[in-house]
Enzyme design. Structure first.
Site, PDB file in Angstrom:
ATOM      1  CB  THR A  92      36.330  41.032  49.726  1.00  0.00           C
ATOM      2  OG1 THR A  92      35.241  41.913  49.454  1.00  0.00           O
ATOM      3  CG2 THR A  92      36.085  40.278  51.026  1.00  0.00           C
ATOM      4  CB  THR A 128      35.268  42.595  43.315  1.00  0.00           C
ATOM      5  OG1 THR A 128      35.933  41.537  42.626  1.00  0.00           O
ATOM      6  CG2 THR A 128      34.412  43.381  42.337  1.00  0.00           C
ATOM      7  CB  CYS A 129      34.133  44.788  48.105  1.00  0.00           C
ATOM      8  SG  CYS A 129      33.099  43.325  47.917  1.00  0.00           S
ATOM      9  CB  SER A 130      38.835  46.688  48.606  1.00  0.00           C
ATOM     10  OG  SER A 130      38.274  46.241  49.814  1.00  0.00           O
ATOM     11  CG  LEU A 189      33.908  51.753  49.265  1.00  0.00           C
ATOM     12  CD1 LEU A 189      32.523  52.319  49.544  1.00  0.00           C
ATOM     13  CD2 LEU A 189      34.543  51.200  50.547  1.00  0.00           C
TER      14      LEU A 189
END
Length: 182
Positions: free
Chosen positions: A56, A58-60, A64
């Site tokens: 997703t 923001t996560c990627s 992270l």
């Protein structure tokens, strides 16, 4: 969640040894393994962060890779491991780590959301077709006990597409750890 909370035992289902002969194939051929909260948190001081989902935006693009990039700084401040937990299955988490070229952060699949529920962060994202997911949070955990806790404001269940990323950035955790080492 508050400082002082002791983690209950949860079993995580991970995959080990899956391989693909090309980037056009899915990794297969490995085996299932079980790990518990003790395997990840006992006799260690770790940073744990959780996010809504692998692959997703923001996560990627931010969270992270941010933790991955700061890994050496965390280690110098007394952190043994950095864990990323998400309500995703082991195949998805492994593929995401490979795609993102993650070498330092350890990804923990919480496919059924049992750990996330224990942390009080399991939310419904049915309106986006995601099912149950984790709200974004971050913690320093020492020997299975929450030492410090951060979570994003405005936990939303069903209906909002808000995905704030202000409290669970690696820089906030690094500031906390640096202040404790002075």
């Amino acid at each position: 969640m508050k400082a002082g909370y002791k983690l209950d035992k949860v079993i995580f289902k991970l995959r080990e040894g899956d391989k693909a002969s090309s980037h056009n194939q899915c990794s297969i051929g490995g085996r299932w393994i079980e790990k518990t909260t003790d395997d990840f948190f006992k006799n260690r001081r770790v940073v744990l962060f959780s996010l809504p989902g692998a692959f997703t935006p923001t996560c990627s693009s931010l969270q992270l890779p941010g933790f991955e990039n700061y890994c050496e700084r965390f280690k110098k401040l007394g952190i043994d491991e950095i864990y990323c937990c998400s309500v995703n299955d082991a195949y998805t988490m492994n593929a995401w780590a490979e795609k993102m070229r993650i070498k330092n952060v350890k990804l923990i699949p919480d496919g059924n959301g049992y750990f996330t529920k224990q942390m009080g962060m399991l939310i419904s994202k049915d309106h986006l077709g995601f099912g149950n997911r984790s709200w974004r949070y971050m913690a320093v955990i020492t020997d299975g006990i929450v030492e410090k806790w951060w979570e994003e404001p405005g936990i939303n269940n069903e209906g909002s597409d808000d995905d704030p990323y202000t409290e669970t950035m690696p820089e906030k955790c690094l500031e906390y750890l640096a202040a404790g080492s002075e």
